[in-house]
Motif scaffolding. Structure first.
Motif, PDB file in Angstrom:
ATOM      1  N   TRP A  74       0.724  -1.350   0.194  1.00 26.84           N
ATOM      2  CA  TRP A  74       0.167  -0.588  -0.617  1.00 26.84           C
ATOM      3  C   TRP A  74       1.145   1.296   0.343  1.00 26.84           C
ATOM      4  O   TRP A  74       0.659   1.877  -0.743  1.00 26.84           O
ATOM      5  CB  TRP A  74      -1.089  -0.527   0.670  1.00 26.84           C
ATOM      6  N   ASP A  75       1.730   1.415   0.476  1.00 26.55           N
ATOM      7  CA  ASP A  75       2.520   2.585   1.006  1.00 26.55           C
ATOM      8  C   ASP A  75       3.839   2.321  -0.377  1.00 26.55           C
ATOM      9  O   ASP A  75       3.243   3.559  -0.582  1.00 26.55           O
ATOM     10  CB  ASP A  75       3.855   2.890   2.151  1.00 26.55           C
ATOM     11  N   ASN A  76       4.103   1.847  -0.839  1.00 27.23           N
ATOM     12  CA  ASN A  76       4.567   1.670  -2.413  1.00 27.23           C
ATOM     13  C   ASN A  76       4.012   1.700  -3.287  1.00 27.23           C
ATOM     14  O   ASN A  76       4.708   1.007  -4.432  1.00 27.23           O
ATOM     15  CB  ASN A  76       6.636   0.453  -1.723  1.00 27.23           C
ATOM     16  N   HIS A  77       2.894   1.586  -3.920  1.00 28.60           N
ATOM     17  CA  HIS A  77       2.055   1.175  -4.554  1.00 28.60           C
ATOM     18  C   HIS A  77       2.589   1.755  -5.950  1.00 28.60           C
ATOM     19  O   HIS A  77       2.927   1.167  -7.133  1.00 28.60           O
ATOM     20  CB  HIS A  77       0.627   1.312  -4.817  1.00 28.60           C
ATOM     21  N   GLU A  78       3.000   3.264  -5.580  1.00 26.69           N
ATOM     22  CA  GLU A  78       3.161   3.879  -6.988  1.00 26.69           C
ATOM     23  C   GLU A  78       4.916   3.563  -7.315  1.00 26.69           C
ATOM     24  O   GLU A  78       4.856   3.486  -8.890  1.00 26.69           O
ATOM     25  CB  GLU A  78       3.010   5.603  -6.768  1.00 26.69           C
TER      26      GLU A  78
END
Length: 485
Positions: free
Chosen positions: A442-446
């Motif tokens: 979630w925190d690094n999805h981009e």
């Protein structure tokens, strides 16, 4: 643009001397201003001079005195700029001198013009001949020459940028752009606002030299603070903001990859171990990081006489992998039978309760003990990091808070499993590892799927090669950091 030779041969002491002279000039101008005020400007306040000429003289005399004051401000500002430039130029030339010295130590020759070439004279005739006939060696030499040349060029460019900044600031200092008070010569007189230019230059100098950047900011978590120190430290040491950004991206990517690998490993491996611990025939869980120690002990037990392993002192092996004898203090009833654990299976809390802390340390051994200490430290850091969050920071970036929270829980559960391996701590490790892995996604999805695109835009093919190395290194890092058996 400045050249290597100009930087290395210019006498920078003239800047400091000029700064002193400008300060002296400001002092002399102050004396003239005071004399002018006492002798000339004071005439307009005498009762004997009245009328329109007196009014005009009052305005003109006040404007003249303003110019004397503005000239002092301009002189002091010029002195500040020159003094700061002398300080910065000295630092930058020292960096260039160090870069040259490092290049020479690495086997290069650096000419007076700054041209870099491999120093073949250091080689013996045989070494030169071998290098000449070795395509890989010749390519390595060319790459080394290019790398050192770029390093020196970077130092020269940094000096040149500082020189351009000085030129820009000096031009701004003498530009009369202030219209206020008694200024009657807008655009053509002395710059009474020159102090702003020197103040900005002073601030830039302080940003380079003081330790204010080491202070933690109000809107920073502990984790953000540590990462910023790493990034800003590189920027200040090298003077290269882009390099600092690149290293920061690589470091963060490698750490995230390692953490994600650890979480996935724990989720998969310990789910399997949990199922074995809960279904017949029941097996007792072992502590993380003890698989290698058990294999080592088995190898020692079966070592052939006279072999290298047979010569390992038993006491040393026990100290490293843990003492089965000390682990006996952790025995307990299981399914109606008394269970005597091995060192890898022992509950260190139970051992300490029954046999004291000394036996708990012996049962743990150095390897497992290091895991306990590391787990406690990681958990304590995570708790300290969470304590730096406030409500606004959580709302601003809930994904980051979630990854920090679940990461801390994961560290705590792994520490508990290392200290006391049992189905409960094993289940907690599985649950927190799944939550941590999901939070990291979630925190690094981009960033997932994009890799190091921004870094690649800056350094081109080299960044692509380095990116592949980083990804490989991240996999190895994840494996190295994984304490699970």
């Amino acid at each position: 643009m400045l050249t290597y030779s100009e930087i290395m041969t210019t006498d920078l002491g003239g800047l400091a001397t000029a700064a002193d002279r400008w300060n002296e000039m400001a002092g002399e101008l102050n004396k003239v201003e005071q004399r002018y005020g006492d002798s000339v400007q004071s005439l307009t306040t005498a009762r004997t001079w009245l009328g329109e000429s007196a009014t005009a003289a009052h305005t003109n005399f006040a404007a003249t005195r303003y110019e004397y004051q503005a000239a002092q401000t301009q002189a002091k500002a010029t002195a500040t700029l020159l003094r700061n430039a002398h300080e910065q130029f000295t630092e930058l030339r020292k960096q260039l001198e160090n870069a040259r010295a490092d290049a020479v130590k690495a086997g290069m020759k650096v000419s007076e013009e700054g041209r870099v070439a491999y120093d073949y004279e250091r080689l013996t005739p045989g070494e030169r001949s071998a290098l000449h006939h070795d395509p890989d060696g010749a390519r390595s030499v060319r790459e080394a020459e290019t790398a050192w040349a770029e390093h020196l060029d970077g130092c020269v460019k940094a000096f040149d940028l500082a020189d351009q900044d000085l030129k820009k600031d000096l031009e701004a200092v003498v530009r009369d752009g202030y219209r206020g008070g008694n200024d009657e010569t807008f655009g053509t007189g002395f710059n009474g606002d020159a102090g702003r230019v020197s103040a900005a230059d002073d601030k830039a100098r302080d940003d380079r030299t003081n330790l204010a950047w080491l202070k933690m900011r109000d809107d920073e978590t502990l984790d953000d603070y540590v990462q910023r120190l790493q990034r800003d430290g590189i920027a200040k040491l090298t003077g290269n903001e882009k390099l600092a950004d690149l290293v920061d991206k690589f470091t963060k990517g490698a750490i995230t990859a390692g953490a994600f690998a650890s979480a996935l490993t724990a989720a998969g491996l310990y789910s399997y171990k949990l199922s074995k611990a809960l279904r017949p025939p029941f097996t007792h869980p072992t502590a993380p990081g003890t698989f290698l120690s058990r294999q080592f002990n088995m190898r020692l037990a079966g070592a052939a006489p006279g072999s290298l392993l047979s010569k390992v002192p038993p006491g040393l092996a026990t100290a490293i992998t843990g003492s089965d004898e000390a682990a006996m203090y952790g025995g307990f009833l299981r399914n109606g039978a008394f269970f005597m654990p091995e060192a890898a299976e022992a509950n260190l809390v139970r051992v300490a309760q029954n046999g004291g802390l000394a036996n708990a340390a012996k049962a743990a051994g150095w390897l497992r003990g290091a895991g306990v200490v590391g787990g406690v430290a990681a958990t304590a850091y995570g708790v300290a990091n969470l304590a730096t969050y406030n409500t606004d920071m959580i709302k601003a970036d809930p994904a980051k808070f979630a990854s920090d929270l679940t990461g801390t829980a994961f560290s705590a559960s792994m520490t508990a499993l290392t200290v006391a391996p049992n189905p409960v701590t094993l289940g907690l490790a599985v649950g927190t590892s799944v939550a941590y892995g999901a939070a990291l996604i979630w925190d690094n999805h981009e960033a997932i799927g994009k890799g190091l695109e921004e870094a690649g835009d800056w350094v081109g093919d080299r960044a692509s090669d380095l990116g592949n190395s980083v990804k490989d290194g991240a996999k190895k890092l994840g494996s190295a950091l994984n304490p699970f058996d």
